[in-house]
Every structure is written in structure tokens, then in C-alpha cells.
Scaffold this motif. Sequence first.
Motif, PDB file in Angstrom:
ATOM      1  N   ARG A 164      36.597  47.420  49.880  1.00  0.00           N
ATOM      2  CA  ARG A 164      36.035  46.862  48.623  1.00  0.00           C
ATOM      3  C   ARG A 164      36.610  47.516  47.576  1.00  0.00           C
ATOM      4  O   ARG A 164      37.500  48.030  47.432  1.00  0.00           O
ATOM      5  N   LEU A 165      35.917  47.119  46.420  1.00  0.00           N
ATOM      6  CA  LEU A 165      36.235  47.403  45.609  1.00  0.00           C
ATOM      7  C   LEU A 165      37.043  48.913  45.136  1.00  0.00           C
ATOM      8  O   LEU A 165      38.229  48.780  44.645  1.00  0.00           O
ATOM      9  N   PRO A 166      36.323  49.756  45.847  1.00  0.00           N
ATOM     10  CA  PRO A 166      37.111  51.169  44.964  1.00  0.00           C
ATOM     11  C   PRO A 166      38.529  51.435  46.163  1.00  0.00           C
ATOM     12  O   PRO A 166      39.460  51.852  45.644  1.00  0.00           O
ATOM     13  N   GLY A 167      38.708  50.774  47.685  1.00  0.00           N
ATOM     14  CA  GLY A 167      39.573  51.638  48.188  1.00  0.00           C
ATOM     15  C   GLY A 167      40.674  49.756  47.450  1.00  0.00           C
ATOM     16  O   GLY A 167      41.665  50.685  47.325  1.00  0.00           O
TER      17      GLY A 167
ATOM     18  N   VAL B 155      45.821  49.104  44.063  1.00  0.00           N
ATOM     19  CA  VAL B 155      46.866  49.288  43.287  1.00  0.00           C
ATOM     20  C   VAL B 155      46.797  50.027  42.072  1.00  0.00           C
ATOM     21  O   VAL B 155      47.389  49.987  40.938  1.00  0.00           O
ATOM     22  N   GLY B 156      45.496  51.163  41.620  1.00  0.00           N
ATOM     23  CA  GLY B 156      46.202  51.986  40.784  1.00  0.00           C
ATOM     24  C   GLY B 156      45.288  51.552  39.487  1.00  0.00           C
ATOM     25  O   GLY B 156      46.260  51.787  38.434  1.00  0.00           O
ATOM     26  N   LEU B 157      44.806  50.746  39.322  1.00  0.00           N
ATOM     27  CA  LEU B 157      44.114  49.961  37.973  1.00  0.00           C
ATOM     28  C   LEU B 157      43.135  50.129  37.918  1.00  0.00           C
ATOM     29  O   LEU B 157      42.340  50.725  39.124  1.00  0.00           O
ATOM     30  N   GLN B 158      42.064  50.188  36.662  1.00  0.00           N
ATOM     31  CA  GLN B 158      40.688  50.428  36.678  1.00  0.00           C
ATOM     32  C   GLN B 158      39.817  49.186  37.024  1.00  0.00           C
ATOM     33  O   GLN B 158      40.517  48.033  36.776  1.00  0.00           O
ATOM     34  N   ARG B 159      39.176  49.125  37.193  1.00  0.00           N
ATOM     35  CA  ARG B 159      37.844  48.018  37.419  1.00  0.00           C
ATOM     36  C   ARG B 159      37.769  46.799  36.493  1.00  0.00           C
ATOM     37  O   ARG B 159      38.137  45.830  36.489  1.00  0.00           O
TER      38      ARG B 159
ATOM     39  N   ASP C  22      39.819  41.269  35.648  1.00  0.00           N
ATOM     40  CA  ASP C  22      40.161  40.674  35.122  1.00  0.00           C
ATOM     41  C   ASP C  22      41.118  39.821  35.461  1.00  0.00           C
ATOM     42  O   ASP C  22      41.332  38.463  35.407  1.00  0.00           O
ATOM     43  N   LEU C  23      42.451  40.435  36.244  1.00  0.00           N
ATOM     44  CA  LEU C  23      43.317  39.687  36.981  1.00  0.00           C
ATOM     45  C   LEU C  23      42.938  39.313  37.829  1.00  0.00           C
ATOM     46  O   LEU C  23      43.382  37.609  38.597  1.00  0.00           O
ATOM     47  N   VAL C  24      41.947  39.052  38.878  1.00  0.00           N
ATOM     48  CA  VAL C  24      41.037  38.708  39.506  1.00  0.00           C
ATOM     49  C   VAL C  24      41.010  36.922  39.189  1.00  0.00           C
ATOM     50  O   VAL C  24      40.708  35.612  39.742  1.00  0.00           O
ATOM     51  N   ARG C  25      40.077  37.269  37.857  1.00  0.00           N
ATOM     52  CA  ARG C  25      39.085  36.175  37.467  1.00  0.00           C
ATOM     53  C   ARG C  25      40.812  34.742  36.711  1.00  0.00           C
ATOM     54  O   ARG C  25      40.048  34.072  36.947  1.00  0.00           O
ATOM     55  N   LYS C  26      41.425  36.248  36.538  1.00  0.00           N
ATOM     56  CA  LYS C  26      42.890  34.722  36.337  1.00  0.00           C
ATOM     57  C   LYS C  26      43.225  34.606  36.957  1.00  0.00           C
ATOM     58  O   LYS C  26      44.585  33.688  36.934  1.00  0.00           O
ATOM     59  N   ARG C  27      42.903  34.453  38.074  1.00  0.00           N
ATOM     60  CA  ARG C  27      44.306  34.241  39.521  1.00  0.00           C
ATOM     61  C   ARG C  27      45.243  34.442  39.644  1.00  0.00           C
ATOM     62  O   ARG C  27      46.080  33.771  40.252  1.00  0.00           O
ATOM     63  N   LYS C  28      45.706  35.777  39.037  1.00  0.00           N
ATOM     64  CA  LYS C  28      46.596  36.765  39.404  1.00  0.00           C
ATOM     65  C   LYS C  28      47.171  37.399  40.419  1.00  0.00           C
ATOM     66  O   LYS C  28      47.612  38.211  40.402  1.00  0.00           O
ATOM     67  N   ALA C  29      45.730  37.980  40.437  1.00  0.00           N
ATOM     68  CA  ALA C  29      45.309  38.363  42.009  1.00  0.00           C
ATOM     69  C   ALA C  29      44.186  38.417  42.984  1.00  0.00           C
ATOM     70  O   ALA C  29      44.419  37.117  42.949  1.00  0.00           O
TER      71      ALA C  29
ATOM     72  N   SER D 224      45.614  42.868  53.401  1.00  0.00           N
ATOM     73  CA  SER D 224      47.036  43.068  53.424  1.00  0.00           C
ATOM     74  C   SER D 224      47.916  41.633  52.133  1.00  0.00           C
ATOM     75  O   SER D 224      49.042  42.785  51.052  1.00  0.00           O
ATOM     76  N   GLU D 225      46.712  41.325  51.612  1.00  0.00           N
ATOM     77  CA  GLU D 225      47.030  40.702  50.859  1.00  0.00           C
ATOM     78  C   GLU D 225      47.500  41.615  49.775  1.00  0.00           C
ATOM     79  O   GLU D 225      47.836  41.305  48.559  1.00  0.00           O
ATOM     80  N   VAL D 226      46.205  42.551  49.586  1.00  0.00           N
ATOM     81  CA  VAL D 226      46.635  43.597  48.155  1.00  0.00           C
ATOM     82  C   VAL D 226      47.402  44.025  48.430  1.00  0.00           C
ATOM     83  O   VAL D 226      48.303  44.425  47.355  1.00  0.00           O
ATOM     84  N   GLN D 227      48.239  44.592  49.614  1.00  0.00           N
ATOM     85  CA  GLN D 227      49.386  45.403  49.534  1.00  0.00           C
ATOM     86  C   GLN D 227      50.816  44.095  49.461  1.00  0.00           C
ATOM     87  O   GLN D 227      51.720  44.693  48.595  1.00  0.00           O
ATOM     88  N   ALA D 228      50.886  42.881  49.139  1.00  0.00           N
ATOM     89  CA  ALA D 228      51.255  42.270  48.623  1.00  0.00           C
ATOM     90  C   ALA D 228      51.638  41.794  47.627  1.00  0.00           C
ATOM     91  O   ALA D 228      52.643  41.846  46.734  1.00  0.00           O
ATOM     92  N   PHE D 229      50.490  41.700  47.195  1.00  0.00           N
ATOM     93  CA  PHE D 229      50.361  41.756  45.810  1.00  0.00           C
ATOM     94  C   PHE D 229      51.044  42.632  44.784  1.00  0.00           C
ATOM     95  O   PHE D 229      52.198  42.949  44.107  1.00  0.00           O
ATOM     96  N   ILE D 230      50.834  44.296  45.534  1.00  0.00           N
ATOM     97  CA  ILE D 230      51.681  45.309  45.247  1.00  0.00           C
ATOM     98  C   ILE D 230      53.036  45.220  45.557  1.00  0.00           C
ATOM     99  O   ILE D 230      53.594  45.594  44.216  1.00  0.00           O
TER     100      ILE D 230
END
Length: 79
Positions: A22-25, A30-34, A39-46, A61-67
Motif C-alpha cells: 500500500r501507499l504507506p509502505g 522510497v523516502g518521499l512524501q505522499r 506527482d511522479l506517478v502522475r507524470k509516469r516517472k514512477a 519489486s517495481e518500487v525496488q527497481a525504481f529505487i
Amino acid sequence: MSRDHPTESTEPQPPAPGRLIRLPGTLALVGLQRSAWLDLVRKRKAPQPVKIGRATLWVESEVQAFIGERIRESRGVQR
């Protein structure tokens, strides 16, 4: 409790393939604020979320790859 089967591991566990978080996890990873993350998700950069009913989840695993990619970019490492 036997040493062969501990109930709680102190070693970090690799992300399970296909595990949804979920979002909190996601924000904790990623260490970012909501607002910055969304915003990155909306811009399709995440990584894009998966919708299940009303729940919005990310593939861990996609979030880990992004990091990992952000780390490589910050260190100037080419793929």
C-alpha cells in the motif's frame, strides 16, 4: 523454539515476486512524501499502481527497481 526455524528473522528479506504494498509502505521504501510520490506517478516517472477494488497498491519489486535506478543515476553509473 529451535535455531533451525526462527519465528522472527533479523536479516532483511528480499521482496517477494509480485508482492503488493500500500501507499504507506511504498512511501517508507522510497523516502518521499505522499504528494511528491504521487506527482511522479502522475507524470509516469514512477511505477504505476495496481487497483484492486478500491485499494491502490504498488508491486514491491517495481518500487525496488525504481529505487535502484535512482541510485545508479545519482552515482553516474551507466547500465
